[in-house]
Design a protein around this motif. Structure first.
Motif, PDB file in Angstrom:
ATOM      1  N   ILE A   1       0.674  -1.175  -0.048  1.00 43.62           N
ATOM      2  CA  ILE A   1      -0.087  -0.131   0.026  1.00 43.62           C
ATOM      3  C   ILE A   1       0.984   1.277   0.046  1.00 43.62           C
ATOM      4  O   ILE A   1       0.675   2.032  -0.799  1.00 43.62           O
ATOM      5  CB  ILE A   1      -1.004  -0.154   1.320  1.00 43.62           C
ATOM      6  CG1 ILE A   1      -1.849  -1.182   1.163  1.00 43.62           C
ATOM      7  CG2 ILE A   1      -1.612   1.513   1.397  1.00 43.62           C
ATOM      8  CD1 ILE A   1      -2.881  -1.260   2.457  1.00 43.62           C
ATOM      9  N   ALA A   2       1.975   1.359   0.885  1.00 49.72           N
ATOM     10  CA  ALA A   2       2.824   2.318   1.026  1.00 49.72           C
ATOM     11  C   ALA A   2       3.582   2.599  -0.303  1.00 49.72           C
ATOM     12  O   ALA A   2       3.782   3.991  -0.554  1.00 49.72           O
ATOM     13  CB  ALA A   2       3.704   2.323   2.146  1.00 49.72           C
ATOM     14  N   GLU A   3       3.878   1.542  -1.121  1.00 45.90           N
ATOM     15  CA  GLU A   3       4.621   1.792  -2.364  1.00 45.90           C
ATOM     16  C   GLU A   3       3.796   2.052  -3.428  1.00 45.90           C
ATOM     17  O   GLU A   3       4.222   2.340  -4.572  1.00 45.90           O
ATOM     18  CB  GLU A   3       5.153   0.269  -2.635  1.00 45.90           C
ATOM     19  CG  GLU A   3       6.497   0.143  -1.626  1.00 45.90           C
ATOM     20  CD  GLU A   3       6.968  -1.503  -1.864  1.00 45.90           C
ATOM     21  OE1 GLU A   3       8.148  -1.761  -1.374  1.00 45.90           O
ATOM     22  OE2 GLU A   3       6.466  -2.174  -2.520  1.00 45.90           O
ATOM     23  N   GLY A   4       2.453   2.364  -2.999  1.00 41.63           N
ATOM     24  CA  GLY A   4       1.729   2.822  -4.101  1.00 41.63           C
ATOM     25  C   GLY A   4       0.608   1.858  -4.990  1.00 41.63           C
ATOM     26  O   GLY A   4       0.144   2.347  -6.251  1.00 41.63           O
TER      27      GLY A   4
ATOM     28  N   GLY B   1      11.085   1.548   8.683  1.00 42.61           N
ATOM     29  CA  GLY B   1      11.837   0.944   7.726  1.00 42.61           C
ATOM     30  C   GLY B   1      11.243  -0.070   6.808  1.00 42.61           C
ATOM     31  O   GLY B   1      12.122  -0.703   6.389  1.00 42.61           O
ATOM     32  N   ILE B   2       9.935  -0.068   6.822  1.00 40.11           N
ATOM     33  CA  ILE B   2       9.215  -0.919   5.898  1.00 40.11           C
ATOM     34  C   ILE B   2       9.520  -0.712   4.620  1.00 40.11           C
ATOM     35  O   ILE B   2       9.824  -1.381   3.935  1.00 40.11           O
ATOM     36  CB  ILE B   2       7.654  -1.120   6.320  1.00 40.11           C
ATOM     37  CG1 ILE B   2       7.569  -1.654   7.679  1.00 40.11           C
ATOM     38  CG2 ILE B   2       7.114  -1.821   5.200  1.00 40.11           C
ATOM     39  CD1 ILE B   2       6.026  -1.340   8.263  1.00 40.11           C
ATOM     40  N   ILE B   3       9.458   0.470   3.978  1.00 40.80           N
ATOM     41  CA  ILE B   3       9.888   1.347   3.069  1.00 40.80           C
ATOM     42  C   ILE B   3      11.019   2.346   3.173  1.00 40.80           C
ATOM     43  O   ILE B   3      11.126   2.886   4.303  1.00 40.80           O
ATOM     44  CB  ILE B   3       8.717   1.571   2.111  1.00 40.80           C
ATOM     45  CG1 ILE B   3       7.991   2.979   2.737  1.00 40.80           C
ATOM     46  CG2 ILE B   3       7.632   0.579   1.927  1.00 40.80           C
ATOM     47  CD1 ILE B   3       7.050   3.606   1.949  1.00 40.80           C
ATOM     48  N   ALA B   4      11.712   2.886   2.082  1.00 42.26           N
ATOM     49  CA  ALA B   4      12.611   3.849   2.374  1.00 42.26           C
ATOM     50  C   ALA B   4      12.213   4.753   1.334  1.00 42.26           C
ATOM     51  O   ALA B   4      11.814   4.733   0.221  1.00 42.26           O
ATOM     52  CB  ALA B   4      13.809   3.341   2.204  1.00 42.26           C
ATOM     53  N   LEU B   5      12.548   5.994   1.671  1.00 44.22           N
ATOM     54  CA  LEU B   5      12.607   7.270   0.768  1.00 44.22           C
ATOM     55  C   LEU B   5      13.861   7.356   0.036  1.00 44.22           C
ATOM     56  O   LEU B   5      15.038   7.177   0.345  1.00 44.22           O
ATOM     57  CB  LEU B   5      12.812   8.709   1.712  1.00 44.22           C
ATOM     58  CG  LEU B   5      11.327   9.059   2.466  1.00 44.22           C
ATOM     59  CD1 LEU B   5      11.570  10.291   3.279  1.00 44.22           C
ATOM     60  CD2 LEU B   5      10.247   9.403   1.179  1.00 44.22           C
ATOM     61  N   GLU B   6      13.473   7.182  -1.239  1.00 43.01           N
ATOM     62  CA  GLU B   6      14.863   7.196  -2.415  1.00 43.01           C
ATOM     63  C   GLU B   6      15.416   8.675  -2.346  1.00 43.01           C
ATOM     64  O   GLU B   6      14.597   9.543  -2.377  1.00 43.01           O
ATOM     65  CB  GLU B   6      14.375   6.869  -3.554  1.00 43.01           C
ATOM     66  CG  GLU B   6      13.740   5.074  -3.546  1.00 43.01           C
ATOM     67  CD  GLU B   6      14.878   4.196  -3.340  1.00 43.01           C
ATOM     68  OE1 GLU B   6      16.329   4.594  -3.483  1.00 43.01           O
ATOM     69  OE2 GLU B   6      14.833   3.221  -2.999  1.00 43.01           O
TER      70      GLU B   6
END
Length: 216
Positions: A164-167, A211-216
């Motif tokens: 979900i957080a990755e869109g 830390g489940i996803i990261a800001l690139e």
């Protein structure tokens, strides 16, 4: 005895660079993986001695991938190779079953040493991180595995939260996980209720913080 390794990282330059350096040391690189889901599949199929695991990867992050690999291939040693120096994230990685943790800023010689150590059954922490676990008198701190809010959601819910957080759209998540759209919608409602976060922007912020996803 030849050491067999799989590299899991979503950046091609890191995968190829590590592969070249490891092979120069006589280490066999069985394969490379571009995301956590692929890492799990290749680990189960190829059964490496060591898995070098990035944490912030698309589709399935390194923490969840590590837990799945240790369940299916318990003898595989996993070394986290990450830019994250947050104690919370490090604790999660070790709780998932990792044997080592190295920052990406470290020299290759340190990674090579870490591989040797984990294969002996030891744990390895990059020195700058190890200092976070030891007080001024040289006593190790006891570390909690995970923060309470993170523990409120299940492994499956964390997997869905990442997507979900990755869109990813609900339909695409359902197709990827082989379940119905209704099931994903139910999980989404449960995640929001458990975390008391009721919009996607808030879920994304939480996923980045944990830390489940990261800001690139």
């Amino acid at each position: 005895m030849e050491i067999k390794v799989i590299i899991a990282d979503d950046h091609a330059i890191i995968r190829e660079g590590l592969k070249s350096l490891l092979e120069k040391k006589g280490i066999c690189v069985l394969d490379i993986a571009q995301n956590g889901r692929e890492a799990v599949e290749k680990a189960i199929d190829l059964k490496p001695d060591v898995m070098l695991m990035d944490i912030s990867m698309p589709d399935l992050n390194g923490v969840e991938a590590t837990a799945r690999i240790k369940k299916e291939v318990p003898f595989t040693k996993i070394i986290a190779l990450s830019m994250h120096s947050s104690k919370t994230i490090i604790d999660k990685m070790f709780a998932a079953g990792a044997s080592g943790y190295i920052l990406k800023e470290s020299a290759f010689s340190e990674l090579y040493d870490a591989i040797q150590e984990v294969l002996k059954g030891n744990f390895y922490l990059t020195p700058v991180i190890a200092r976070m676990y030891v007080d001024s008198n040289g006593h190790a701190f006891s570390s909690s595995d995970q923060i309470p809010q993170f523990n409120k959601i299940s492994k499956k819910e964390r997997e869905i939260l990442q997507l979900i957080a990755e869109g990813e759209k609900t339909r695409d998540i359902a197709q990827k996980l082989g379940v119905s759209i209704k099931t994903i919608e139910t999980h989404r409602r449960n995640i929001m209720k458990k975390l008391s976060i009721f919009n996607v922007a808030g879920l994304t912020k939480f996923a980045i913080k944990e830390g489940i996803i990261a800001l690139e």
